[in-house]
Design a protein around this motif. Structure first.
Motif, mmCIF file in Angstrom:
data_model
loop_
_atom_site.group_PDB
_atom_site.id
_atom_site.type_symbol
_atom_site.label_atom_id
_atom_site.label_comp_id
_atom_site.label_asym_id
_atom_site.label_seq_id
_atom_site.Cartn_x
_atom_site.Cartn_y
_atom_site.Cartn_z
ATOM 1 N N ALA A 1 0.733 -1.098 -0.478
ATOM 2 C CA ALA A 1 0.084 0.233 -0.198
ATOM 3 C C ALA A 1 1.068 1.614 0.127
ATOM 4 O O ALA A 1 0.673 2.377 -0.136
ATOM 5 C CB ALA A 1 -0.856 -0.048 1.161
ATOM 6 N N ILE A 2 1.837 1.522 0.789
ATOM 7 C CA ILE A 2 2.757 2.246 0.818
ATOM 8 C C ILE A 2 3.443 2.691 -1.207
ATOM 9 O O ILE A 2 3.472 3.751 -0.918
ATOM 10 C CB ILE A 2 4.193 2.192 1.335
ATOM 11 N N ILE A 3 4.249 1.390 -1.114
ATOM 12 C CA ILE A 3 4.637 1.630 -2.595
ATOM 13 C C ILE A 3 3.630 2.658 -3.518
ATOM 14 O O ILE A 3 3.699 2.986 -4.966
ATOM 15 C CB ILE A 3 4.850 0.041 -3.069
ATOM 16 N N VAL A 4 2.116 1.920 -3.763
ATOM 17 C CA VAL A 4 0.857 2.458 -4.256
ATOM 18 C C VAL A 4 0.880 3.562 -4.040
ATOM 19 O O VAL A 4 0.597 4.125 -4.829
ATOM 20 C CB VAL A 4 -0.029 1.442 -4.493
ATOM 21 N N ALA A 5 0.963 3.941 -2.690
ATOM 22 C CA ALA A 5 0.152 5.195 -2.249
ATOM 23 C C ALA A 5 1.463 6.304 -2.931
ATOM 24 O O ALA A 5 1.154 8.391 -3.044
ATOM 25 C CB ALA A 5 0.121 5.519 -0.835
ATOM 26 N N LEU A 6 2.770 5.851 -2.743
ATOM 27 C CA LEU A 6 3.774 6.889 -3.423
ATOM 28 C C LEU A 6 3.683 7.216 -4.582
ATOM 29 O O LEU A 6 4.383 7.847 -6.073
ATOM 30 C CB LEU A 6 5.185 5.828 -2.989
ATOM 31 N N GLY A 7 2.751 6.102 -5.927
ATOM 32 C CA GLY A 7 1.968 6.526 -7.334
ATOM 33 C C GLY A 7 1.985 7.536 -6.930
ATOM 34 O O GLY A 7 0.989 7.926 -8.780
ATOM 35 N N LEU A 8 1.137 8.467 -6.041
ATOM 36 C CA LEU A 8 -0.199 8.404 -6.419
ATOM 37 C C LEU A 8 1.112 10.487 -6.416
ATOM 38 O O LEU A 8 0.163 11.650 -7.181
ATOM 39 C CB LEU A 8 -0.254 9.433 -5.518
ATOM 40 N N LEU B 1 2.909 -5.636 -8.423
ATOM 41 C CA LEU B 1 3.078 -5.978 -9.953
ATOM 42 C C LEU B 1 1.832 -7.392 -10.125
ATOM 43 O O LEU B 1 1.389 -7.226 -11.024
ATOM 44 C CB LEU B 1 4.722 -6.917 -9.557
ATOM 45 N N LEU B 2 0.765 -7.562 -9.102
ATOM 46 C CA LEU B 2 0.501 -8.414 -9.411
ATOM 47 C C LEU B 2 -1.123 -7.175 -9.403
ATOM 48 O O LEU B 2 -1.873 -7.707 -10.177
ATOM 49 C CB LEU B 2 -0.129 -9.707 -8.412
ATOM 50 N N LEU B 3 -0.888 -6.386 -8.952
ATOM 51 C CA LEU B 3 -1.775 -5.450 -9.651
ATOM 52 C C LEU B 3 -1.797 -4.407 -10.134
ATOM 53 O O LEU B 3 -3.075 -3.823 -10.495
ATOM 54 C CB LEU B 3 -2.080 -4.158 -7.666
ATOM 55 N N VAL B 4 -0.844 -4.279 -10.999
ATOM 56 C CA VAL B 4 -0.599 -3.709 -11.826
ATOM 57 C C VAL B 4 -1.246 -4.890 -13.239
ATOM 58 O O VAL B 4 -1.170 -4.628 -14.342
ATOM 59 C CB VAL B 4 0.861 -3.405 -11.989
ATOM 60 N N GLY C 1 -4.850 -5.082 -13.881
ATOM 61 C CA GLY C 1 -5.117 -3.492 -14.213
ATOM 62 C C GLY C 1 -5.293 -2.737 -13.488
ATOM 63 O O GLY C 1 -5.684 -1.942 -14.389
ATOM 64 N N LEU C 2 -4.753 -2.685 -12.350
ATOM 65 C CA LEU C 2 -5.917 -1.155 -11.621
ATOM 66 C C LEU C 2 -4.338 -0.926 -11.715
ATOM 67 O O LEU C 2 -3.190 -0.914 -12.282
ATOM 68 C CB LEU C 2 -5.451 -1.828 -10.251
ATOM 69 N N PRO C 3 -5.178 0.496 -11.892
ATOM 70 C CA PRO C 3 -3.907 2.125 -12.895
ATOM 71 C C PRO C 3 -3.055 2.207 -10.506
ATOM 72 O O PRO C 3 -3.555 3.390 -10.475
ATOM 73 C CB PRO C 3 -5.006 3.458 -12.597
ATOM 74 N N VAL C 4 -1.870 1.918 -10.220
ATOM 75 C CA VAL C 4 -0.857 1.440 -9.345
ATOM 76 C C VAL C 4 -0.405 1.853 -9.982
ATOM 77 O O VAL C 4 0.504 3.082 -8.056
ATOM 78 C CB VAL C 4 -0.899 0.663 -7.924
ATOM 79 N N LEU C 5 0.496 2.218 -10.575
ATOM 80 C CA LEU C 5 1.796 2.794 -11.215
ATOM 81 C C LEU C 5 1.986 4.792 -11.121
ATOM 82 O O LEU C 5 0.383 4.883 -11.394
ATOM 83 C CB LEU C 5 2.145 2.066 -12.146
#
Length: 187
Positions: free
Chosen positions: A14-21, A61-64, A67-71
């Motif tokens: 979640a921290i990695i995804v949040a840094l994608g913001l 990477l699984l979320l990516v 198809g989730l827009p987490v990057l």
């Protein structure tokens, strides 16, 4: 893996995804943007260690992949793994494992603060910068056909920022080690 390990890995995913913001910064001369998410990869390694840190990145990477827009920039999907950033994305997994492995080896709870920071910094530098950049350069050079020297020269623009991220990860790793140590200790 215990429930605690899974929760910690999910937290760092979640921290990695949040840094994608944080919006990506395109440089123009290389098709790979500057993002804050590599900091999250280094943090996962220095705080959680090799196994849990690698699992956290694998979750991202699984979320990516699904198809989730987490990057950074809202990117996601399988096509991302065929884009110029693919080598760096796959490199995240190995970067987290190497950073975590080296952190487990270099840092001990009984060390002084400066030695711990130096150990975390070296681990993040070798794993989060050297390993990730090596895989990114190789994919750009051979997977995208840009040539090794062009890919290497373009990648140099990322080095100062990633060294700063490694320093931030080292200080964060030390802070967590003092307050609530999560890094597995090797005997």
């Amino acid at each position: 893996m215990s429930t605690r390990d899974l929760v910690l890995a999910a937290l760092f995913a979640a921290i990695i995804v949040a840094l994608g913001l944080v919006p990506p910064i395109m440089l123009g001369f290389i098709a790979v943007p500057i993002t804050a998410q590599s900091l999250g990869v280094m943090l996962a390694g220095v705080v959680l260690g090799a196994k849990r840190g690698g699992f956290a990145v694998l979750l991202v990477l699984l979320l990516v992949a699904i198809g989730l827009p987490v990057l950074s920039g809202g990117r996601g999907g399988l096509a991302t793994f065929a884009s110029p950033t693919a080598g760096y994305l796959v490199g995240w997994f190995f970067a987290a494992i190497v950073t975590g492995y080296l952190s487990e080896r270099f840092v001990d709870r009984s060390q002084s603060g400066i030695v711990q920071i130096a150990g975390f910094f070296l681990a993040a530098l070798l794993g989060g910068v050297v390993v990730d950049h090596a895989l990114g350069i190789l994919y750009l050079a051979y997977g995208m056909g840009t040539g090794l020297s062009t890919a290497f020269m373009g990648d140099l623009a990322f080095i100062p920022g990633d060294v700063l991220k490694a320093l931030i990860a080292a200080f964060a790793g030390r802070a967590v080690m003092v307050g609530y140590p999560l890094l597995p200790q090797r005997v």
